[in-house]
Design an enzyme around this catalytic site. Sequence first.
Site, short mmCIF file in Angstrom:
data_model
loop_
_atom_site.label_atom_id
_atom_site.label_comp_id
_atom_site.label_asym_id
_atom_site.label_seq_id
_atom_site.Cartn_x
_atom_site.Cartn_y
_atom_site.Cartn_z
N GLU A 11 0.85 -1.27 0.14
CA GLU A 11 -0.12 0.08 0.08
C GLU A 11 0.89 1.30 0.05
OE1 GLU A 11 -3.58 2.27 2.36
OE2 GLU A 11 -2.79 0.47 3.32
N LYS A 29 -2.77 -2.11 -2.62
CA LYS A 29 -4.14 -1.11 -2.14
C LYS A 29 -3.49 0.21 -2.52
CE LYS A 29 -6.66 -0.04 1.69
NZ LYS A 29 -7.21 -0.29 3.03
#
Length: 296
Positions: A176, A213
Amino acid sequence: MNEKQLQRVSHDKAFIAALDQSGGSTPKALAAYGIKENEYNGNDEMFAKVHEMRTRIIKSPAFKADYILAAILFENTMDRKIDGELTADYLWNKKGIVPFLKVDKGLAELTDGVQLMKPMPDLADLLKRAVQRNIFGTKMRSVIKQTNRDGIKKIVKQQFEIGRQIAAAGLVPILEPEVDIHSENRAESEKILKEEIFKELSLLPSDLKIMFKLSIPEIDNFYSDLINGQTNIIRVVALSGGFSRQEANDKLSRNNGLIASFSRALAEGLYAQQSDNDFDTVLASSIKNIYEASIT
């Protein structure tokens, strides 16, 4: 690795619920839920309160596998139980929802326009416990604040290095590298980020599976080449990143193949003081709207 869970995460139409507020963000999450800081004393009571909130969400009839693909848990939540079962086991056995674990320890100070992840000296032990707790994968967050190629390169390098360690432990890492939606030249930061991601992807063995993400991009479908045709990437998901749920859903729906992994936007409108019926009604509406934005 659980092959049934892998197939579900790779192919099913649904989205990921992020229930992973950690120590630093828990008071804010509880406040949004209607529980003030003077209603608990110390971390133990705080974490008990947030586990009650997460338990209420997870046990709600609205929280079901038809719409929810997976749930990301905080370490404290992984170690707690729901109806006598460890949270990850309850999610999979009772709900058919795949459990992930947040593993980072927060953000370092801003350097070169980015915030790397703080050191994780106990990561190996945490990953071992996660495997024992039947966790499928992990998530770890760092943040890009400014368009600085050196900083962005460091972010991506750190994410991939730790991702390899996580994969070696038998778990699927969600990388992420968030781009702050309020930063200047966000589209340029996303361009550099994607270039650096592809450089690192070229170095991975074909059988190493990862997820991403990412912030919902400034340019619609900007991440389509990550979503489609990359052997290493089994899913790309999006964080709401400070957008309201409606705005995040609108933007997400314009990005084909990108699915939600919302936290604050998922819990928007939920309060401890609501009746179970009102709580479930609000949650069901939120889940349905996020799901519909995720299946475009």
